[in-house]
Design a protein around this motif. Structure first.
Motif, PDB file in Angstrom:
ATOM      1  N   ASN A   3      68.805 142.850  39.814  1.00 44.84           N
ATOM      2  CA  ASN A   3      68.712 143.854  38.751  1.00 44.84           C
ATOM      3  C   ASN A   3      67.649 143.435  37.731  1.00 44.84           C
ATOM      4  O   ASN A   3      66.785 144.230  37.328  1.00 44.84           O
ATOM      5  CB  ASN A   3      70.094 143.969  38.088  1.00 44.84           C
ATOM      6  N   LEU A   4      67.683 142.158  37.354  1.00 44.15           N
ATOM      7  CA  LEU A   4      66.716 141.620  36.394  1.00 44.15           C
ATOM      8  C   LEU A   4      65.296 141.748  36.956  1.00 44.15           C
ATOM      9  O   LEU A   4      64.374 142.204  36.265  1.00 44.15           O
ATOM     10  CB  LEU A   4      67.049 140.140  36.121  1.00 44.15           C
ATOM     11  N   ILE A   5      65.138 141.353  38.213  1.00 41.84           N
ATOM     12  CA  ILE A   5      63.804 141.387  38.825  1.00 41.84           C
ATOM     13  C   ILE A   5      63.281 142.823  38.896  1.00 41.84           C
ATOM     14  O   ILE A   5      62.132 143.105  38.524  1.00 41.84           O
ATOM     15  CB  ILE A   5      63.829 140.712  40.219  1.00 41.84           C
ATOM     16  N   LEU A   9      59.890 143.965  37.085  1.00 44.84           N
ATOM     17  CA  LEU A   9      58.719 144.384  37.871  1.00 44.84           C
ATOM     18  C   LEU A   9      58.334 145.832  37.577  1.00 44.84           C
ATOM     19  O   LEU A   9      57.219 146.262  37.874  1.00 44.84           O
ATOM     20  CB  LEU A   9      58.977 144.177  39.370  1.00 44.84           C
ATOM     21  N   GLY A  10      59.256 146.574  36.964  1.00 47.44           N
ATOM     22  CA  GLY A  10      58.965 147.960  36.601  1.00 47.44           C
ATOM     23  C   GLY A  10      58.006 148.084  35.424  1.00 47.44           C
ATOM     24  O   GLY A  10      57.537 149.175  35.108  1.00 47.44           O
ATOM     25  N   SER A  11      57.719 146.996  34.762  1.00 49.36           N
ATOM     26  CA  SER A  11      56.835 147.051  33.591  1.00 49.36           C
ATOM     27  C   SER A  11      55.527 146.310  33.881  1.00 49.36           C
ATOM     28  O   SER A  11      55.466 145.469  34.771  1.00 49.36           O
ATOM     29  CB  SER A  11      57.552 146.382  32.414  1.00 49.36           C
ATOM     30  N   ASP A  12      54.464 146.650  33.114  1.00 50.75           N
ATOM     31  CA  ASP A  12      53.198 145.939  33.385  1.00 50.75           C
ATOM     32  C   ASP A  12      52.676 145.199  32.157  1.00 50.75           C
ATOM     33  O   ASP A  12      51.604 144.610  32.183  1.00 50.75           O
ATOM     34  CB  ASP A  12      52.133 146.894  33.946  1.00 50.75           C
ATOM     35  N   ASN A  13      53.462 145.208  31.070  1.00 52.35           N
ATOM     36  CA  ASN A  13      53.003 144.548  29.844  1.00 52.35           C
ATOM     37  C   ASN A  13      54.123 143.650  29.286  1.00 52.35           C
ATOM     38  O   ASN A  13      55.217 144.141  28.986  1.00 52.35           O
ATOM     39  CB  ASN A  13      52.621 145.627  28.819  1.00 52.35           C
ATOM     40  N   PHE A  14      53.835 142.362  29.184  1.00 47.82           N
ATOM     41  CA  PHE A  14      54.880 141.395  28.806  1.00 47.82           C
ATOM     42  C   PHE A  14      54.461 140.508  27.645  1.00 47.82           C
ATOM     43  O   PHE A  14      53.307 140.059  27.563  1.00 47.82           O
ATOM     44  CB  PHE A  14      55.188 140.458  29.991  1.00 47.82           C
ATOM     45  N   HIS A  15      55.445 140.225  26.767  1.00 49.72           N
ATOM     46  CA  HIS A  15      55.291 139.133  25.812  1.00 49.72           C
ATOM     47  C   HIS A  15      56.404 138.151  26.129  1.00 49.72           C
ATOM     48  O   HIS A  15      57.576 138.535  26.179  1.00 49.72           O
ATOM     49  CB  HIS A  15      55.426 139.629  24.368  1.00 49.72           C
ATOM     50  N   VAL A  16      56.031 136.901  26.369  1.00 50.41           N
ATOM     51  CA  VAL A  16      57.021 135.867  26.656  1.00 50.41           C
ATOM     52  C   VAL A  16      57.122 135.004  25.410  1.00 50.41           C
ATOM     53  O   VAL A  16      56.109 134.703  24.769  1.00 50.41           O
ATOM     54  CB  VAL A  16      56.571 135.030  27.882  1.00 50.41           C
ATOM     55  N   THR A  17      58.343 134.625  25.023  1.00 52.65           N
ATOM     56  CA  THR A  17      58.494 133.769  23.848  1.00 52.65           C
ATOM     57  C   THR A  17      59.590 132.740  24.073  1.00 52.65           C
ATOM     58  O   THR A  17      60.333 132.819  25.062  1.00 52.65           O
ATOM     59  CB  THR A  17      58.772 134.615  22.581  1.00 52.65           C
ATOM     60  N   SER A  18      59.653 131.753  23.175  1.00 54.08           N
ATOM     61  CA  SER A  18      60.685 130.727  23.274  1.00 54.08           C
ATOM     62  C   SER A  18      60.959 130.161  21.890  1.00 54.08           C
ATOM     63  O   SER A  18      60.456 130.688  20.902  1.00 54.08           O
ATOM     64  CB  SER A  18      60.227 129.648  24.251  1.00 54.08           C
ATOM     65  N   TYR A 134      64.354 129.673  40.387  1.00 50.60           N
ATOM     66  CA  TYR A 134      65.111 130.438  41.386  1.00 50.60           C
ATOM     67  C   TYR A 134      64.828 131.946  41.280  1.00 50.60           C
ATOM     68  O   TYR A 134      64.876 132.652  42.284  1.00 50.60           O
ATOM     69  CB  TYR A 134      66.608 130.073  41.329  1.00 50.60           C
ATOM     70  N   ILE A 135      64.494 132.428  40.088  1.00 48.13           N
ATOM     71  CA  ILE A 135      64.080 133.839  39.962  1.00 48.13           C
ATOM     72  C   ILE A 135      62.765 134.050  40.730  1.00 48.13           C
ATOM     73  O   ILE A 135      62.613 135.005  41.504  1.00 48.13           O
ATOM     74  CB  ILE A 135      63.899 134.235  38.476  1.00 48.13           C
ATOM     75  N   LEU A 136      61.814 133.139  40.541  1.00 46.63           N
ATOM     76  CA  LEU A 136      60.510 133.291  41.212  1.00 46.63           C
ATOM     77  C   LEU A 136      60.647 133.175  42.729  1.00 46.63           C
ATOM     78  O   LEU A 136      59.957 133.865  43.483  1.00 46.63           O
ATOM     79  CB  LEU A 136      59.501 132.258  40.682  1.00 46.63           C
ATOM     80  N   LYS A 137      61.563 132.297  43.173  1.00 48.88           N
ATOM     81  CA  LYS A 137      61.773 132.180  44.628  1.00 48.88           C
ATOM     82  C   LYS A 137      62.312 133.491  45.201  1.00 48.88           C
ATOM     83  O   LYS A 137      61.916 133.925  46.282  1.00 48.88           O
ATOM     84  CB  LYS A 137      62.770 131.051  44.919  1.00 48.88           C
ATOM     85  N   THR A 138      63.217 134.122  44.449  1.00 47.95           N
ATOM     86  CA  THR A 138      63.754 135.413  44.904  1.00 47.95           C
ATOM     87  C   THR A 138      62.648 136.467  44.918  1.00 47.95           C
ATOM     88  O   THR A 138      62.544 137.266  45.855  1.00 47.95           O
ATOM     89  CB  THR A 138      64.924 135.858  43.989  1.00 47.95           C
ATOM     90  N   MET A 139      61.789 136.440  43.893  1.00 48.57           N
ATOM     91  CA  MET A 139      60.655 137.385  43.847  1.00 48.57           C
ATOM     92  C   MET A 139      59.745 137.166  45.050  1.00 48.57           C
ATOM     93  O   MET A 139      59.293 138.126  45.678  1.00 48.57           O
ATOM     94  CB  MET A 139      59.828 137.163  42.587  1.00 48.57           C
ATOM     95  N   GLU A 140      59.482 135.905  45.375  1.00 54.20           N
ATOM     96  CA  GLU A 140      58.603 135.589  46.519  1.00 54.20           C
ATOM     97  C   GLU A 140      59.176 136.187  47.799  1.00 54.20           C
ATOM     98  O   GLU A 140      58.481 136.797  48.596  1.00 54.20           O
ATOM     99  CB  GLU A 140      58.492 134.061  46.705  1.00 54.20           C
TER     100      GLU A 140
END
Ligand code: 5GP
Ligand code: MN
Ligand code: MN
Length: 323
Positions: A3-5, A9-18, A134-140
């Motif tokens: 669901n998260l992925i 992936l439905g969006s094309d503009n991201f701001h990542v923060t921490s 693990y999110i990126l592995k699922t995306m791959e």
């Protein structure tokens, strides 16, 4: 996770923060996700209103970093907060937080209160970097493309080893070793990472360490605390954020269960760090002062004098042994 992925992936503009006072995990997970989103053709900026400690600069090499006032909040964007336990933690402005069309919270803190519109919180994960891995592995797998290469691997491995104290802490599970195994197979240079993280202390930092250790006090044979004052930081040319790891000296003393560090960020603003070995839940103590974290590593900020902060905190820590 799917669901998260799909939502991301439905969006094309991201701001990542921490979070502010960046550490290996906040930067590793952020750099890893930024690079992955770039590979997927997305527009992405890392938004952070704080300085990167010099020993962690290699983690964010090649990342587009912006401060909140440089960010375009007009065009719709997804804001992803990584390694942040609550809404106050992301190191960006209210405008950036409020302007997001979707706020995604990806984290591993036990104190996480699911502040996002979409929340992916795994309280058993060693690090946020492990969750991102693990999110990126699922995306791959789903997108049938290679995402995780040496660059992303280096960032995520940094987060994994900093938050686990080189696989030493109780937050290490088989999945953590599996991630390390797979990243090593991808050719990351683990000795380079170790050298940058743990074997490149400046002489100034060692001199600061000497000053800090001179403040060491033991309470009831099981609590050890140290202090970092503004004076010590200025005298030794050390940036406010470059104090990572000092607290371990307090915790790692024989028979000590809780290590505490009081850092004077500015006069009347005291950052308190807690570490414990096996009994005391320091997250619960930090929460009493408006902070949080994990069972064995937590923190809070107290707006009071150093002396008052010390008295209040030590009283609570002593109490925690009799509860
Ligand atoms: P440190 O002592 O290294 O700053 O932080 C230890 C852990 O507690 C980290 O996981 C950090 O994210 C968390 N932490 C530190 N300070 C705070 C705080 O003020 N609030 C919350 N919620 N978590 C904190
Ligand atoms: Mn962190
Ligand atoms: Mn973390």
């Amino acid at each position: 996770m799917n669901n998260l992925i799909d939502k991301m992936l439905g969006s094309d503009n991201f701001h990542v923060t921490s979070h502010c006072s960046p550490d290996g995990d906040s930067l590793g997970s952020s750099a890893g996700l930024c690079k992955a989103l770039k590979k997927l053709g997305k527009e992405v900026y890392f938004v952070l209103d704080d300085k990167i400690p010099s020993n962690l600069e290699f983690v964010v090499e090649g990342i587009d970093i912006k401060s909140s006032n440089e960010v375009d909040t007009e065009r719709p964007y997804v804001l992803v907060a990584l390694d942040c336990g609550d809404y106050s933690r992301p190191c960006c402005s209210e405008t950036v937080k409020k302007g997001a069309s979707m706020f995604v919270n990806i984290d591993h803190h036990i104190s996480n209160d699911c502040f996002g519109d979409v929340n992916y919180v795994d309280k058993k994960a060693s690090s946020t970097s492990e969750i991102v891995y693990y999110i990126l592995k699922t995306m791959e797998y789903e997108q049938k493309i290679d995402i995780i290469g040496k660059d992303i691997g280096t960032a995520l491995y940094t987060g994994l080893i900093t938050d686990t104290g080189n696989f030493m802490y109780s937050n290490v599970y088989p999945e953590s070793f599996k991630m390390a195994y797979e990243l090593l197979q991808k050719g990351i240079d683990k000795q380079y990472i170790v050298k940058r993280l743990f074997q490149s202390d400046s002489l100034d930092r060692i001199k600061l360490l000497a000053d800090v250790l001179a403040t060491l006090e033991i309470v009831e044979g099981k609590i050890a605390y140290i202090e970092v004052t503004q004076n010590m930081l200025i005298r030794n040319n050390i940036d406010n954020n470059n104090t990572e790891g000092l607290i371990n000296y307090a915790r790692d003393i024989e028979n000590i269960e809780v290590g505490i560090m009081f850092k004077e960020k500015s006069p009347g603003e005291i950052k308190v760090s807690f570490r414990s070995k096996e009994i005391i839940d320091v997250n619960e103590i930090a929460r009493k002062f408006g902070g949080g974290g994990h069972i064995r590593a937590a923190g809070c900020t107290i707006h009071d004098s150093l002396e008052n902060a010390k008295n209040k905190v030590i009283e609570e820590v002593v109490k925690s042994f009799y509860q």
